[in-house]
Design an enzyme around this catalytic site. Sequence first.
Site, mmCIF file in Angstrom:
data_model
loop_
_atom_site.group_PDB
_atom_site.id
_atom_site.type_symbol
_atom_site.label_atom_id
_atom_site.label_comp_id
_atom_site.label_asym_id
_atom_site.label_seq_id
_atom_site.Cartn_x
_atom_site.Cartn_y
_atom_site.Cartn_z
ATOM 1 N N HIS A 121 -0.966 0.386 7.463
ATOM 2 C CA HIS A 121 -1.586 0.534 6.152
ATOM 3 C C HIS A 121 -1.502 1.997 5.728
ATOM 4 C CE1 HIS A 121 -4.186 -0.337 2.802
ATOM 5 N NE2 HIS A 121 -5.136 0.491 3.218
ATOM 6 N N CYS B 270 0.827 -1.211 0.000
ATOM 7 C CA CYS B 270 0.000 0.000 0.000
ATOM 8 C C CYS B 270 0.862 1.261 0.000
ATOM 9 C CB CYS B 270 -0.944 -0.009 1.190
ATOM 10 S SG CYS B 270 -0.134 -0.326 2.773
#
Length: 853
Positions: free
Chosen positions: A813, A340
């Site tokens: 994330h 990510c």
Amino acid sequence: MQRAALFGGGDAQMAAGDLGELLVPYMPTIRVPKSGDRVYKTECAFSYDSPDSEGGLYVCMNTFLGFGREHIERHYRKTGQCVYLHLKRHVIEKVPGASGGALPKRRNAKLFLDLEANGDLSSDDFEYEDEAKLVIFPDHYEISLPNIEELPALVTIASDALLSAKSPYRKQDPDSWEEELQASKHAKSLVQLDNGVRIPPSGWKCSKCDLRENLWLNLTDGSVLCGKWFFDGSGGNGHAMEHYKETGYPLAVKLGTITPDGADVYSFDEEEPVLDPHIAKHLAHFGIDMLQMQVAENGLRDNDIKPRVSEWEVIQEAGVKLKPMYGPGYTGMKNLGNSCYLNAVMQAIFSIPEFQRAYVGNLPRIFDYSPLDPTQDFNTQMAKLGHGLLSGQYSKPPMKSELIEQVMKEEHKPQQNGISPQMFKAFISKDHTEFSSNRQQDAQEFFLHLINLVERNPVGSENPSDVFRFLVEERTQCCQSRKVRYTERVDYIMQLPVAMEAATNKDELIAYELKRREAEAARRAPPELVRAKIPFSACLQAFSEPTNVEDFWSSALQAKSAGVKTSRFASFPQYLVVQIKKFTFGLDWIPKKLDVSIDMPDFLDISHLRAMGLQPGEEELPDIAPPIIIPEDPKALDIDESSVMQLAEMGFPLEACRKAVYYTGNLGAEVAFNWIIAHMEEPDFAEPLVVPVFGGAASSGVAGLGAVGLDNQPPEEMVSIIISMGFQRSLAIQALKATNNNLERALEWIFSHPELEEEDGEPALNVMDLENHTNANILAEARSEGPRIKDGPGRYELFGFISHMGTSTMSGHYVCHLKKEGRWVIYNDLRVCASERPPKDLGYIYFYHRIPS
């Protein structure tokens, strides 16, 4: 034979007796893939077309490269290769049975392509059928496969080898991101105990010890237990494994890795990381909503639930119905397993017009002049990614029938296609230990890694990375003599410290901490999070204030003294990248993150930070180098831990930082950084420091610094440092000899003798390696005329930011928010939606563009 046979219908099948004769002229060009050959049968080298695409994929029988319908002719014209294996996956609707259920309609039950199933289609209603055939250019003759009896043996063997070849992204290294995880044999039939366990969204703790990191949730009984170091490199007491041995419950998910796109799952029985195709269902059993990351099992209505304050919820805008966005510039990117950080950075990069023009605007020229293997060309892969994100070709809204089906099934999570940047990541991360791994990375480090590659691979007369480059003036002052030294360096990111002491809600923070400790002692749920609120002005003030220089040696006093350093902008960039220094190290040396809220402005004016240079009345420090003391026992050398920590905060391995400081004689973090750049590709770069002994004395490192070698040559370590900046070896040796092996003076000597650079016949500086470092302490760049900068006013407007969720750069994330067409858009891997509540106060990296004067 008509081209319509391939591109518009018709029948171009050859008679069986003619097949062998037809292929004879092409036999020398057909190869059987050997061990080590990479077969690209799932993705086009120039686009994101695949066997799932309408035109399928063509795999060259000689180079094993894949090409979509749009690009196959280019490869044929460039190489003259004629024989391709055409691969196509068909989606087939199942035939309803007499009882109303769906019966499979099987013409070929074998699925031989290594592709993922389309998540938009129900496996109850559809199935897949893979088709392969040989196509011969330029007349587009087609030969259906399998056809063992009529085809020459070599063609049959080569075709079978291509069809059975493993993914080119598979590696032997178990930590590699390219290692393809297999679905666990326990996932489908996993038994989950109905014991009422519900997992809160934060405040986790091992149920058998006090650890709060490296925690694993057992998917059978909901136990939260700590792992061992080998799960992800962090510490633990092994209670998760002990629990498995006691109970036999096989699957566990790592807390902190759960995102809308998946989670890290480990199988104790299979002894490896695995995929859990039913992970959403298994997490929901314990009240975990993968999309919203909240416990919703309490039966409360949405408007009864407490306000969401967890950064996972706020940053991903959980609980808010977000409208999916489609079309050019609104294409998502698949998470390849902790990738990510790459997705977020590349979305931001290709929102900048200069990068769009450099790669997408020059796409035909880049593709036409790409090497024979475009998978190994940086500019080709950048152009491919830019086109994939900006063309809208891979971001199309679902058909009306699909929308109705989603509504009927009450699916609230939008299904979006997007692209899978496997080929791009494989190339851009090759030979880089961290970025080629499956571990989470720092988005700031990847940004600089990307800029370094852009610098090394110019795409035209003007490099797009020029828009980020600026000059920093550093003013160092001896506190005792009051004399000063001015130097300049190149940078690409403005790093803002977090001024925790300026928090405006200190009383609330103190009260929250007391409640948190009480809840922990009583084993109650933690109180609602209170986040420190920091004024942006305080962070900007902290950036501009003088900082102490550790171990400062004053040339005016010719002794160590107190020194301070201030930084100012010698130029302002066209695009200003601001990093909030949220990541730091705890007393246990474990990286941690400051969970703070900073009121980042939409409009930013830093004109007052413009450098002024040497001022009237200031006296410069003499140009005298400090003496270098060589210890008799190099093992007794004290390593400057403050310099080690400065380097470690940049993301370099701790042991490499210790070696860098040791081998540069404690001369400071800047000199040690240059040693790191010169040695970071060495296989033992991150290995623990071992002091070599030669003839009873140290033969390298500090013993060599400042001392003439046995062959009357400057020490190799110092030569390597100068070479790493881009200078020629001969010039480095000459400069060190002229300055008695003083590194700082040698650099100044080089810049004061530009005529020697011309005598070498080529520029003394190449593109500099800025990888993993925001403060590249380099005095000049590229040529004697200095670095390429785009100076202008210091007034900016915010157009994007990257946010991080998690406790450190080793986990969590990343999500990107960008302002497009007057509205904010959230890019959360494959999900691209209109943002309703952009969390501008929780960002990690901010992108500003200059406001024209």
